[in-house]
Design a protein around this motif. Structure first.
Motif, mmCIF file in Angstrom:
data_model
loop_
_atom_site.group_PDB
_atom_site.id
_atom_site.type_symbol
_atom_site.label_atom_id
_atom_site.label_comp_id
_atom_site.label_asym_id
_atom_site.label_seq_id
_atom_site.Cartn_x
_atom_site.Cartn_y
_atom_site.Cartn_z
ATOM 1 N N SER A 1 0.850 -1.197 0.000
ATOM 2 C CA SER A 1 0.000 0.000 0.000
ATOM 3 C C SER A 1 0.878 1.235 0.000
ATOM 4 N N TRP A 2 0.383 2.298 -0.640
ATOM 5 C CA TRP A 2 1.136 3.546 -0.698
ATOM 6 C C TRP A 2 1.096 4.275 0.634
ATOM 7 N N GLU A 3 0.060 4.041 1.414
ATOM 8 C CA GLU A 3 0.014 4.648 2.742
ATOM 9 C C GLU A 3 1.198 4.168 3.592
ATOM 10 N N ASP A 4 1.538 2.883 3.459
ATOM 11 C CA ASP A 4 2.699 2.352 4.184
ATOM 12 C C ASP A 4 3.989 2.986 3.670
ATOM 13 N N VAL A 5 4.094 3.148 2.367
ATOM 14 C CA VAL A 5 5.294 3.759 1.791
ATOM 15 C C VAL A 5 5.494 5.169 2.331
ATOM 16 N N LEU A 6 4.429 5.976 2.317
ATOM 17 C CA LEU A 6 4.527 7.348 2.807
ATOM 18 C C LEU A 6 4.855 7.380 4.301
ATOM 19 N N ARG A 7 4.288 6.444 5.042
ATOM 20 C CA ARG A 7 4.547 6.417 6.494
ATOM 21 C C ARG A 7 6.021 6.145 6.777
ATOM 22 N N HIS A 8 6.600 5.208 6.058
ATOM 23 C CA HIS A 8 8.006 4.892 6.299
ATOM 24 C C HIS A 8 8.932 5.984 5.749
ATOM 25 N N LEU A 9 8.465 6.717 4.756
ATOM 26 C CA LEU A 9 9.227 7.875 4.282
ATOM 27 C C LEU A 9 9.153 9.039 5.266
ATOM 28 N N GLY A 10 8.167 8.978 6.172
ATOM 29 C CA GLY A 10 7.972 10.085 7.102
ATOM 30 C C GLY A 10 7.295 11.266 6.447
ATOM 31 N N GLN A 11 6.514 11.017 5.398
ATOM 32 C CA GLN A 11 5.852 12.081 4.649
ATOM 33 C C GLN A 11 4.337 11.886 4.679
ATOM 34 N N GLU A 12 3.629 12.978 4.589
ATOM 35 C CA GLU A 12 2.177 12.939 4.437
ATOM 36 C C GLU A 12 1.823 13.464 3.056
ATOM 37 N N GLY A 13 0.962 12.755 2.344
ATOM 38 C CA GLY A 13 0.616 13.197 1.000
ATOM 39 C C GLY A 13 -0.588 12.463 0.463
ATOM 40 N N GLU A 14 -1.139 13.020 -0.608
ATOM 41 C CA GLU A 14 -2.281 12.414 -1.284
ATOM 42 C C GLU A 14 -1.782 11.393 -2.306
ATOM 43 N N VAL A 15 -2.534 10.308 -2.455
ATOM 44 C CA VAL A 15 -2.215 9.290 -3.450
ATOM 45 C C VAL A 15 -3.125 9.497 -4.659
ATOM 46 N N THR A 16 -2.509 9.711 -5.813
ATOM 47 C CA THR A 16 -3.251 9.886 -7.053
ATOM 48 C C THR A 16 -3.040 8.663 -7.936
ATOM 49 N N GLU A 17 -4.118 8.116 -8.474
ATOM 50 C CA GLU A 17 -4.007 6.931 -9.320
ATOM 51 C C GLU A 17 -4.234 7.306 -10.782
ATOM 52 N N LEU A 18 -3.239 7.008 -11.615
ATOM 53 C CA LEU A 18 -3.344 7.209 -13.053
ATOM 54 C C LEU A 18 -3.636 5.861 -13.700
ATOM 55 N N THR A 19 -4.749 5.766 -14.399
ATOM 56 C CA THR A 19 -5.132 4.486 -15.004
ATOM 57 C C THR A 19 -5.243 4.564 -16.523
ATOM 58 N N LEU A 20 -5.199 5.777 -17.104
ATOM 59 C CA LEU A 20 -5.315 5.917 -18.554
ATOM 60 C C LEU A 20 -3.919 5.916 -19.166
ATOM 61 N N GLY A 21 -3.636 4.878 -19.949
ATOM 62 C CA GLY A 21 -2.329 4.761 -20.578
ATOM 63 C C GLY A 21 -2.282 5.479 -21.912
ATOM 64 N N PHE A 22 -1.146 6.081 -22.188
ATOM 65 C CA PHE A 22 -0.958 6.795 -23.453
ATOM 66 C C PHE A 22 0.039 6.080 -24.358
ATOM 67 N N ARG A 23 0.883 5.231 -23.781
ATOM 68 C CA ARG A 23 1.960 4.641 -24.553
ATOM 69 C C ARG A 23 1.701 3.181 -24.921
ATOM 70 N N VAL A 24 1.177 2.395 -24.021
ATOM 71 C CA VAL A 24 0.999 0.959 -24.278
ATOM 72 C C VAL A 24 -0.303 0.739 -25.043
ATOM 73 N N PRO A 25 -0.276 0.039 -26.179
ATOM 74 C CA PRO A 25 -1.514 -0.221 -26.929
ATOM 75 C C PRO A 25 -2.531 -0.982 -26.093
ATOM 76 N N GLY A 26 -3.804 -0.722 -26.368
ATOM 77 C CA GLY A 26 -4.873 -1.314 -25.575
ATOM 78 C C GLY A 26 -4.868 -2.831 -25.579
ATOM 79 N N SER A 27 -4.630 -3.437 -26.740
ATOM 80 C CA SER A 27 -4.650 -4.901 -26.812
ATOM 81 C C SER A 27 -3.530 -5.507 -25.970
ATOM 82 N N VAL A 28 -2.383 -4.834 -25.927
ATOM 83 C CA VAL A 28 -1.253 -5.306 -25.121
ATOM 84 C C VAL A 28 -1.575 -5.143 -23.641
#
Length: 684
Positions: free
Chosen positions: A508-535
């Motif tokens: 989880s990214w919440e665990d990553v941020l906690r161990h980094l000692g940082q507080e931040g929002e997690v943004t999820e990017l799901t729309l790909g621009f480079r990899v073809p859809g069939s792949v």
């Protein structure tokens, strides 16, 4: 037979088309003229900067600093002929607006040296935000957006997008730029940044941003462009504190190395985690590394370090001239106990000597003397104090502490009791330790432990901003090490939980941020621009097995015909045939194979007379055809990817399915999967 009225309509239509062609040609000529004017202005700006002298500095130090700044400025103004100086333009008709009537947006600011008139505005300037964010719902005061097409450095086309709400199809220039074949290192994406990416790029310096990005969503490019934006917006502050890019390996860093210089940023450091913490000189089983990488080890190390503090067994006697001044044993013990654990070990040692000296000064004052601070420093450095200091608060190094912890079962049991289980203690303890800490061999996990100890002894300096890519593959202890390096700054954290391939990969990214000692929002990017859809759809069959909590990514590009999956009777011949077919197309070619099969495929391509290179862990290669070990594929991309024997890639490591997910999503144009054994069941 057409009527006369119909014939007139067709003639009028031909006239309109001809007039449009003339207008477009005139517009294109005008835009080319502006490009030539901008390029000439950039040349004059560079020549002017190069002609400046640092001799005006008042002293030698100032002169050196000024010369360095001028050299960096000249490098930042370099003209790259193949990189267009501007890629967009915004127009409006409101004469009463504070906005310029026409605004060209490019990679850097360019102005007319004589008049100071801006010819191109830097894409990072606040007003340039409209180029990425303006739309029919909110035109932000603009009437039209224009995009430019380039071939090399030559302006070849333009495309207008009205911002009045009229429905238009997808931008052909934008699509062509996204799909343009990739050769050589990674390019910047300033011409194609999407609105959701722009929001991340322009996040403020104080904010730590975490991006969960599916393959092809541009998360790495977003992180690099955010670094460039922050350097533009907070130039002086970050010039002092520094910006660091941390990547998974040197091949990856070589791949992204050209992006920031192309944007005019030449003063950003890049490193791997091994560069920061030290190269490992030994290896160990993944299960052992996982225990050492657990954040619980921080508590074990703290206890191990402070166990070096010894109970005072005698008092202190200091002679000054004919006088002797004494501290009783219990007084020495109280001073040590009061300081223990309240500060870093090294600072505590210094403070212990000063506290002892201060108490001696109190004794001197009680006898009527009037000592000053210089006397206290002399006492703190005196032989009796030094001897007591070495007995009670000995000077230690991180290597000494870790060696003692891992080589002495009693020490490990004392420090790890109640923190690690008996089985975990047995796993990390050395069965056959080296003779001393000087001859000890350290693993990658050990390096993170040594960094933790070094910080417990002396504070680690902090940077202004840290960009961490593929952060899901870092252990909790490695994340703590990076967190110390942005303890007073901020971070951009990039990665994909589905691509976690290490024994300690994050869940989880919440665990990553906690161990980094940082507080931040997690943004999820799901729309790909480079990899073809069939792949992407093919690779996504693995998601329920490697990261079921993530949304299934989708691609902007359908990618019809981009995927080929073929069983072959003999892999060598099949691979050679696939490489020959890929060479007939434009673009880079990556042959991704199981690590232990690399020598065989090198021989196969050599026997087939196919020029190639082997991608190594230290740097990127230059040949068009690259043999890529599966373990080094992360973060890279190629126009045409050939994957040999997916089942062997899965079988090579514990998180083999995640590794295969990485491998299958490196293609920009085509993916060819060749297999002799059955495909992994999760793909079928």
């Amino acid at each position: 037979m057409p009527t006369a009225e119909h014939e007139i309509t067709e003639a009028e239509h031909e006239i309109i088309e001809a007039e449009q062609e003339i207008t477009e040609a005139q517009t294109l000529a005008a835009e080319r003229a502006h490009l030539a004017e901008s390029r000439a202005a950039l040349r004059r700006m560079r020549e002017h900067t190069a002609a400046l002298s640092a001799d005006v500095a008042a002293d030698w130090v100032s002169k050196q600093i000024l010369e360095s700044q001028l050299e960096l400025r000249v490098a930042a103004l370099a003209d790259h002929p193949d990189a267009p100086l501007f890629f967009g333009r915004m127009d409006h008709d409101d004469s009463g607006s504070d906005l310029p009537a026409t605004m060209y947006v490019g990679r850097r600011h360019i102005h007319d040296g004589d008049e100071g008139r801006p010819l191109v505005l830097d894409w990072r300037a606040p007003v340039s935000r409209a180029f990425y964010q303006a739309g029919p719902a909110d035109p932000m005061g603009w009437r039209r957006r224009r995009r430019f097409g380039f071939n090399g450095g030559e302006l070849t086309a333009f495309e207008d997008e009205p911002l009045d709400g009229r429905a238009l199809g997808p931008s052909q220039i934008l699509t062509e730029e996204i799909e343009r074949p990739r050769t050589g290192p990674m390019r910047d994406i300033v011409a194609t940044i999407q609105p959701e990416q722009d929001v991340i790029v322009r996040a403020g310096l104080a904010a730590t941003v975490c991006v969960q990005g599916a393959p092809g969503t541009g998360k790495t490019a977003v992180g690099l462009h955010r670094a460039a934006y922050l350097l533009f917006t907070h130039r002086e502050r970050l010039a002092r504190s520094g910006v660091l890019i941390v990547g998974p390996n040197r091949a990856f860093l070589a791949y992204i190395s050209a992006v920031l210089p192309a944007l005019g940023e030449v003063q950003v450091d890049q490193a791997t985690i091994d560069d920061l913490l030290g190269e490992p000189t030994a290896t160990e089983p993944a299960a052992v590394a996982a225990v050492k990488g657990d954040a619980r080890m921080a508590d074990v190390l703290r206890k191990a370090l402070w166990r070096h503090l010894r109970k005072p067994e005698e008092g202190l006697v200091v002679t000054r001239g004919a006088s002797r001044f004494r501290l009783a044993e219990h007084e020495v013990r109280e001073i040590a106990a009061a300081l223990r654990g309240t500060m870093r070990y090294g600072n505590g040692r210094t403070s212990f000597a000063q506290r002892l000296a201060h108490q001696i000064l109190v004794r001197m004052e009680e006898r009527g003397e009037a000592p000053d601070d210089r006397v206290q420093d002399q006492v703190a450095r005196s032989k009796p104090v030094k001897q007591l200091l070495d007995q009670v608060w000995p000077k230690v190094t991180a290597e000494q502490v870790l060696f003692r912890l891992l080589s002495d079962p009693a020490e490990l049991r004392a420090a790890a009791g109640g923190v690690l289980t008996d089985e975990e203690q047995a796993a990390i303890g050395w069965a056959k330790p080296a003779r001393s800490h000087r001859s000890a061999k350290w693993t990658a996990a050990d390096r993170a432990l040594l960094d933790e100890l070094n910080d417990l002894i002396e504070r680690t300096p902090s940077l202004g901003h840290l960009v961490v890519d593929e952060a899901q593959d870092l252990s909790e202890m490695q994340l703590r090490a990076l967190g110390r390096r942005c303890g007073t700054g901020s971070a951009t954290v990039l990665g994909d939980l589905a691509q976690g391939t290490t024994a300690w990969s994050a869940r989880s990214w919440e665990d990553v941020l906690r161990h980094l000692g940082q507080e931040g929002e997690v943004t999820e990017l799901t729309l790909g621009f480079r990899v073809p859809g069939s792949v992407l759809d093919f690779a996504a069959r693995l998601l329920p097995h490697v990261a079921p909590e993530l949304a299934v990514p989708r691609s902007l590009r359908p990618g019809a015909g981009a995927l080929t999956v073929r069983r072959v009777p003999e892999l060598g011949a099949g691979v050679a045939e696939a490489v020959k077919a890929a060479l007939a197309r434009e673009g880079s070619i990556g042959l991704i194979v199981p690590d232990d099969a690399v020598p065989g495929y090198v021989a196969t391509l050599s026997e087939a007379g196919l020029a190639h290179d082997l991608l190594g862990p230290q740097a990127a290669a230059d040949e068009r055809v690259l043999i890529v070990p599966a373990s080094l594929a992360k973060g890279l991309e190629y126009d045409h990817v050939i994957v040999a024997e997916p089942a062997a890639i899965v079988a090579a490591e514990e998180r083999g399915l995640a590794r295969l997910y990485v491998v299958l999503t490196r293609a920009v144009s085509t993916l060819t999967v060749l297999h002799r054994a059955d495909l992994p069941a999760q793909l079928t």
